[in-house]
Motif scaffolding. Structure first.
Motif, PDB file in Angstrom:
ATOM      1  N   PRO A  49       0.795  -1.246   0.000  1.00  0.00           N
ATOM      2  CA  PRO A  49       0.000   0.000   0.000  1.00  0.00           C
ATOM      3  C   PRO A  49       0.822   1.289   0.000  1.00  0.00           C
ATOM      4  CG  PRO A  49      -1.028  -1.609   1.433  1.00  0.00           C
ATOM      5  CD  PRO A  49       0.309  -2.188   1.021  1.00  0.00           C
ATOM      6  N   PRO A  50       1.881   1.407   0.823  1.00  0.00           N
ATOM      7  CA  PRO A  50       2.678   2.638   0.714  1.00  0.00           C
ATOM      8  C   PRO A  50       3.286   2.828  -0.674  1.00  0.00           C
ATOM      9  CG  PRO A  50       3.256   1.449   2.717  1.00  0.00           C
ATOM     10  CD  PRO A  50       2.352   0.566   1.925  1.00  0.00           C
ATOM     11  N   GLN A  51       3.643   1.721  -1.323  1.00  0.00           N
ATOM     12  CA  GLN A  51       4.170   1.800  -2.683  1.00  0.00           C
ATOM     13  C   GLN A  51       3.103   2.304  -3.650  1.00  0.00           C
ATOM     14  OE1 GLN A  51       7.118   0.730  -4.472  1.00  0.00           O
ATOM     15  NE2 GLN A  51       8.209   0.743  -2.541  1.00  0.00           N
ATOM     16  N   ILE A  52       1.892   1.790  -3.507  1.00  0.00           N
ATOM     17  CA  ILE A  52       0.801   2.197  -4.400  1.00  0.00           C
ATOM     18  C   ILE A  52       0.583   3.706  -4.337  1.00  0.00           C
ATOM     19  CG2 ILE A  52      -1.706   2.076  -4.752  1.00  0.00           C
ATOM     20  CD1 ILE A  52      -1.480  -0.921  -3.912  1.00  0.00           C
ATOM     21  N   PHE A  53       0.577   4.246  -3.128  1.00  0.00           N
ATOM     22  CA  PHE A  53       0.282   5.662  -2.940  1.00  0.00           C
ATOM     23  C   PHE A  53       1.528   6.555  -2.942  1.00  0.00           C
ATOM     24  CE2 PHE A  53      -3.391   3.442  -1.175  1.00  0.00           C
ATOM     25  CZ  PHE A  53      -4.378   4.006  -1.963  1.00  0.00           C
ATOM     26  N   LEU A  54       2.688   5.963  -3.267  1.00  0.00           N
ATOM     27  CA  LEU A  54       3.948   6.701  -3.368  1.00  0.00           C
ATOM     28  C   LEU A  54       4.293   7.463  -2.093  1.00  0.00           C
ATOM     29  CD1 LEU A  54       3.777   7.983  -7.047  1.00  0.00           C
ATOM     30  CD2 LEU A  54       5.380   6.315  -6.112  1.00  0.00           C
ATOM     31  N   VAL A  55       4.095   6.826  -0.962  1.00  0.00           N
ATOM     32  CA  VAL A  55       4.484   7.430   0.314  1.00  0.00           C
ATOM     33  C   VAL A  55       5.530   6.578   1.019  1.00  0.00           C
ATOM     34  CG1 VAL A  55       2.312   8.678   0.625  1.00  0.00           C
ATOM     35  CG2 VAL A  55       2.556   6.387   1.590  1.00  0.00           C
ATOM     36  N   GLN A  56       6.116   5.601   0.312  1.00  0.00           N
ATOM     37  CA  GLN A  56       7.055   4.679   0.931  1.00  0.00           C
ATOM     38  C   GLN A  56       8.327   5.363   1.417  1.00  0.00           C
ATOM     39  OE1 GLN A  56       6.410   4.900  -2.285  1.00  0.00           O
ATOM     40  NE2 GLN A  56       8.198   4.434  -3.523  1.00  0.00           N
ATOM     41  N   ALA A  57       8.676   6.499   0.877  1.00  0.00           N
ATOM     42  CA  ALA A  57       9.903   7.194   1.277  1.00  0.00           C
ATOM     43  C   ALA A  57       9.632   8.317   2.280  1.00  0.00           C
ATOM     44  CB  ALA A  57      10.606   7.756   0.048  1.00  0.00           C
TER      45      ALA A  57
END
Length: 96
Positions: free
Chosen positions: A56-64
């Protein structure tokens, strides 16, 4: 308003629509590959990189955006995550 009558919301929308669809397509292909190879008994070399909870963080581009940052899945997209933050701050910087 930004140059040429482009408002902040429209600017951000255009930037996100330029990045996100291609990101989602590639992430879906990667997830399908990981799932498919797992279904036939082939495990990735680094299974810790492909935890479903990290998708999910990858999907919403908040992983970093978090410390420690999540690794795995499509790791190079941390740059897209950072780019979204830069795009969000650009209108205010441009006005200055």
């Amino acid at each position: 308003m930004l140059d040429h009558g482009l408002g902040t919301g429209e600017f951000l929308e255009r930037r996100i629509l330029r990045i996100w669809p291609a990101h989602l397509i590639m992430l879906a292909l990667l997830a399908g590959f990981v799932f498919g190879t797992g279904a036939i008994g082939l495990a990735p070399q680094n299974p810790q990189w492909f935890q479903w909870s990290q998708l999910p963080p990858q999907i919403f581009l908040v992983q970093a955006w978090f410390v420690p940052a999540a690794s795995g899945w499509n790791m190079p997209t941390w740059t897209l995550s950072a780019l979204i933050v830069c795009y969000a701050g650009f209108p205010a910087a441009w006005r200055s």
